[in-house]
Write an enzyme that holds these catalytic residues in place. Structure first.
Site, short mmCIF file in Angstrom:
data_model
loop_
_atom_site.label_atom_id
_atom_site.label_comp_id
_atom_site.label_asym_id
_atom_site.label_seq_id
_atom_site.Cartn_x
_atom_site.Cartn_y
_atom_site.Cartn_z
CE1 TYR A 1 -0.86 62.67 -36.93
CE2 TYR A 1 0.48 60.79 -37.30
CZ TYR A 1 0.10 62.34 -37.26
OH TYR A 1 1.56 63.21 -37.74
CG HIS B 1 3.30 65.06 -32.79
ND1 HIS B 1 2.31 64.16 -32.69
CD2 HIS B 1 3.04 65.78 -33.94
CE1 HIS B 1 1.44 64.26 -33.89
NE2 HIS B 1 1.95 65.42 -34.67
P1 NAD Z 1 -1.27 64.67 -47.05
O1 NAD Z 1 -0.92 66.07 -47.71
O2 NAD Z 1 -0.44 63.58 -47.37
O3 NAD Z 1 -2.67 64.53 -47.72
C1 NAD Z 1 -3.42 63.24 -47.16
C2 NAD Z 1 -4.71 63.46 -48.03
O4 NAD Z 1 -4.59 63.17 -49.28
C3 NAD Z 1 -5.59 62.22 -47.45
O5 NAD Z 1 -7.02 62.51 -47.54
C4 NAD Z 1 -5.52 60.94 -48.50
O6 NAD Z 1 -6.31 60.00 -48.44
C5 NAD Z 1 -5.35 61.94 -49.57
N1 NAD Z 1 -4.58 61.26 -50.70
C6 NAD Z 1 -3.35 60.49 -50.69
N2 NAD Z 1 -2.98 60.19 -51.66
C7 NAD Z 1 -3.81 60.63 -52.45
C8 NAD Z 1 -3.80 60.45 -54.07
N3 NAD Z 1 -2.99 59.79 -54.90
N4 NAD Z 1 -5.05 61.03 -54.75
C9 NAD Z 1 -6.05 61.90 -53.95
N5 NAD Z 1 -6.05 61.80 -52.49
C10 NAD Z 1 -4.78 61.33 -51.89
O7 NAD Z 1 -1.40 64.95 -45.61
P2 NAD Z 1 -0.97 64.24 -44.34
O8 NAD Z 1 -1.71 62.87 -44.43
O9 NAD Z 1 -1.54 65.23 -43.25
O10 NAD Z 1 0.42 64.09 -44.19
C11 NAD Z 1 1.05 62.74 -44.44
C12 NAD Z 1 1.72 62.35 -43.25
O11 NAD Z 1 2.77 63.07 -42.84
C13 NAD Z 1 0.69 62.07 -41.96
O12 NAD Z 1 -0.09 60.99 -42.25
C14 NAD Z 1 1.67 61.92 -40.97
O13 NAD Z 1 2.34 60.37 -40.82
C15 NAD Z 1 2.86 63.04 -41.34
N6 NAD Z 1 2.66 64.39 -40.68
C16 NAD Z 1 3.07 64.82 -39.42
C17 NAD Z 1 3.04 65.98 -39.06
C18 NAD Z 1 3.67 66.19 -37.80
O14 NAD Z 1 4.41 65.56 -37.21
N7 NAD Z 1 3.43 67.27 -37.02
C19 NAD Z 1 2.16 66.97 -39.79
C20 NAD Z 1 1.46 66.36 -40.82
C21 NAD Z 1 1.76 65.15 -41.47
#
Ligand code: NAD
Length: 319
Positions: free
Chosen positions: A59, A124
């Protein structure tokens, strides 16, 4: 108001807050974020009962790990009061799941995070590697890291759900403690649900990430790089607009949808501001008190019907 719920993670003995802090936005993955905003978000999350923080060297090309490490240190709270997961095998310059690379990787991650151990280390996005290498080489290397005390539990992450069964069917029971699935337990795609009984039978803990489908289920919409098809993006934006017209917030409904399945230990949402942290924690507390807004969810499901459970290709093999 009641505290944020804690849920058991498989057989690990860990209790994760139902809302987890996804730290990919701290690596500027969804647009630039200042260190001040990052620190404030982490601090506020912990204050409001979030005890689980997830990051990866991938990230922001290590930025997320560095910023999260600084933010956690600045809080000055005892190490056993928060749970940190990071990952290995995926880097900005490509994938490498070799024993040698993941063994070096944890030392680099611990250095950036300023920690002596991580609670969970996850391979990952394993669909980009050889799954047989994950089974025969990567996971045994992670077991050695467990014995060395650098990690407490082992996990695997990926998009296609078939990668989890492929690996879990081939490793000794209890070897993989956790899976992290993403974009498969949201209003537009809930296909993870079918896998939950299998994961439970194996005693594997379930983390479900991206309840907002990486920005699809927000009023702002997804980032440029989002891999969804144009029709999926358009349908989600239509659903977001419909919610707004009717005085509802699509992100809140999406959070509550994901949180309502208690076989999921933590719903990992990416956050980069105190406002988002407060909204998402409030959504969880409101759900605990009043339940889901079934009517609004079915209206959104109706709009999303033509694209329901549509996903996108990921990795070098499709399982
Ligand atoms: P997400 O679906 O959580 O969306 C994140 C987006 O939504 C960001 O732009 C954030 O600013 C926004 N957001 C958050 N809360 C909000 C709200 N209340 N209102 C409006 N917008 C809002 O997607 P993500 O960040 O990709 O997934 C969450 C976490 O999961 C990642 O940060 C990561 O730690 C993990 N993740 C891991 C993998 C993997 O291991 N392959 C893949 C995806 C995500």
């Amino acid at each position: 108001m009641a505290n944020l719920e804690l849920r058991s993670l498989g057989n690990t003995g860990l209790k994760l807050s139902s809302v987890g802090f996804g730290a990919s936005p701290l690596g500027n993955v969804f647009g630039p974020v200042s260190e001040d905003d990052s620190f404030a978000s982490v601090r506020d999350a912990f204050r409001l009962g979030i005890n689980f923080f997830d990051t990866s060297p991938y990230y922001g090309g290590t930025v997320s790990e560095k910023v999260l490490g600084k933010a956690l240190k600045a809080m000055g709270v005892p190490r056993n009061e928060y749970i940190v997961s990071s990952k290995c095998g995926r880097y900005v310059d490509g994938f490498d799941f070799s024993a040698d690379r993941v063994t070096r990787s944890i030392d680099e991650s611990l250095d950036r995070l300023q920690l002596d151990f991580v609670d969970i280390l996850q391979c990952h996005d394993i669909e980009f590697g050889s799954l047989d290498q994950i089974v025969n080489e990567t996971i045994p290397a992670l077991q050695k890291l467990k014995e060395a005390g650098k990690i407490r539990f082992i996990g695997i992450t990926g998009l296609p759900l078939g990668v989890f069964t492929y690996v879990l069917d081939r490793v000794p029971p209890g070897t993989v403690d956790v899976i992290l699935s993403y974009c498969h337990y949201s209003i537009n795609d809930s296909t993870l649900e079918d896998l939950l009984p299998y994961l439970k039978s194996k005693g594997v803990g379930v983390i479900s990430a991206s309840p907002l489908s990486m920005g699809l289920l927000t009023e702002r919409g997804p980032p440029e790089w989002h891999p969804a098809s144009p029709e999926l993006k358009a349908a989600c934006q239509a659903a977001a607009a419909y919610c707004k017209e009717n005085g509802k917030n699509i992100s809140k409904l999406a959070m509550q949808y994901s949180l309502s399945n208690k076989d999921i230990s933590s719903v990992l949402v990416g956050m980069n501001s105190v406002k988002q942290v407060e909204e998402n924690v409030a959504a969880a507390k409101e759900l605990a008190m009043f339940g889901k807004d079934e009517k609004a969810v079915s209206e959104i499901e109706e709009i999303l019907k033509p694209v329901m459970n549509q996903t996108w290709p990921s990795g070098i093999q499709q399982s």
